[in-house]
Design an enzyme around this catalytic site. Structure first.
Site, PDB file in Angstrom:
ATOM      1  N   SER A   1      -2.719  -1.357   1.072  1.00 55.99           N
ATOM      2  CA  SER A   1      -1.407  -1.220   0.408  1.00 55.99           C
ATOM      3  C   SER A   1      -1.298   0.193  -0.140  1.00 55.99           C
ATOM      4  O   SER A   1      -2.309   0.879  -0.301  1.00 55.99           O
ATOM      5  CB  SER A   1      -1.337  -2.225  -0.743  1.00 55.99           C
TER       6      SER A   1
ATOM      7  N   TYR B   1      -3.442  -7.207  -7.966  1.00 62.37           N
ATOM      8  CA  TYR B   1      -3.140  -6.851  -6.577  1.00 62.37           C
ATOM      9  C   TYR B   1      -3.630  -5.431  -6.300  1.00 62.37           C
ATOM     10  O   TYR B   1      -4.273  -5.163  -5.282  1.00 62.37           O
ATOM     11  CB  TYR B   1      -1.634  -6.955  -6.362  1.00 62.37           C
TER      12      TYR B   1
HETATM   13  C1  GCO Z   1       4.929  -4.500  -5.493  1.00 60.76           C
HETATM   14  C2  GCO Z   1       4.908  -4.758  -4.000  1.00 60.76           C
HETATM   15  C3  GCO Z   1       3.883  -3.835  -3.352  1.00 60.76           C
HETATM   16  C4  GCO Z   1       4.096  -3.879  -1.845  1.00 60.76           C
HETATM   17  C5  GCO Z   1       3.053  -3.141  -1.043  1.00 60.76           C
HETATM   18  C6  GCO Z   1       3.199  -1.670  -1.184  1.00 60.76           C
HETATM   19  O1  GCO Z   1       5.083  -5.461  -6.263  1.00 60.76           O
HETATM   20  O2  GCO Z   1       4.829  -3.310  -5.854  1.00 60.76           O
HETATM   21  O3  GCO Z   1       4.608  -6.115  -3.726  1.00 60.76           O
HETATM   22  O4  GCO Z   1       2.612  -4.259  -3.719  1.00 60.76           O
HETATM   23  O5  GCO Z   1       4.073  -5.199  -1.392  1.00 60.76           O
HETATM   24  O6  GCO Z   1       1.762  -3.561  -1.375  1.00 60.76           O
HETATM   25  O7  GCO Z   1       2.245  -1.041  -0.348  1.00 60.76           O
END
Ligand code: GCO
Length: 255
Positions: free
Chosen positions: A146, A159
């Protein structure tokens, strides 16, 4: 006719979390390049429906329903593939969830679940695939990172940490599995039009931020990641390992 280096005929690809979204786009792209596809998801019914849609397009598609957070289910799934004589030549560790909440309000259980699904699962599924790839002296592991593999955004800490870990797990896999003939790389998608991002897309301020922050001034489409996935799954990348390739409209490269 694709260049022979990009031809995946005779190869089998397992993509986790592939009944929809980015995983489905990876599956479609790899199938179009000639690979047999093993779709994965937790919902067997939705998975079978996706598989049938792809079979109706003329693709060779199987399903392996398992929860990537369930190690026993992962091991059993690979043993079932072994029993069917199905070798996974290409693994795409795509399954992931998003959970948006400031850390000061975040329950540890929610933190752990995101790390479990978005990072630990890539290790477990990767380990089971690599055990078998190593015996054959070749294999491709493609982890899905990501923009948050490099940069943090407020309210998505677990995440971000997991995707940062994905970048380093990709390098660790390259370090340990290279001599077995396995290449380990990652794809870093930008802001893509997916169900997971629906709330962001529908938020006018966030939508404007993404378009302003991205040199291409738009969100990416899942099918725009397929070419990078085919490249990393093919003989065209046989001397590439430990890398993360961003397909993000240029976002990670600019202030
Ligand atoms: C967020 C998004 C990001 C994108 C992606 C960007 O909440 O900022 O979900 O995480 O999905 O990962 O590269």
């Amino acid at each position: 006719m694709s260049h022979p280096l990009f031809d995946l005929t005779g190869k089998t690809a397992l993509i986790t979390g592939s009944s929809r979204g980015l995983g489905r786009a990876f599956a479609e792209g790899l199938a179009q390049a000639g690979a047999r596809i093993v779709l994965n998801g937790v919902n067997a019914e939705r998975l079978e429906a996706a598989a049938q849609e792809m079979r109706d397009q003329g693709f060779d598609v199987l399903t392996a329903p398992f929860d990537v957070a369930d190690e026993a289910a992962i091991v059993a799934a690979f043993e079932a593939l072994d029993a069917q004589g199905i070798d996974v030549d290409i693994l795409v560790n795509n399954a992931g969830i998003q959970f948006r909440k400031p850390m000061l309000e975040l329950d540890t259980a929610d933190w752990r679940r995101v790390i479990e699904i978005n990072l630990t699962a890539a290790f477990v599924v990767g380990r089971e695939a690599a055990k078998r790839m190593a015996k054959r002296g070749r294999g491709k592991v493609i982890n899905i990172g990501s923009l948050t593999s490099e940069l943090a955004r407020a309210t998505v800490a677990p995440y971000t940490v997991a995707k940062g870990g994905i970048k380093m797990l990709t390098k660790a896999m390259a370090a340990e599995w290279g001599e077995a003939g396995i290449q380990s790389n990652a794809i870093g998608p930008g802001y893509m039009v997916t169900d997971m991002n629906e709330a962001l897309i529908e938020n006018p301020e966030f939508d404007a931020w993404v378009k302003g922050r991205t040199p291409m001034r738009r969100w990416g489409l899942p099918e725009e990641l397929a070419g990078t996935c085919i490249y990393l799954a093919s003989d065209a990348s046989n001397y590439v390992s430990g890398q993360i390739i961003y397909a993000d409209g240029g976002m990670i490269s600019v202030l």
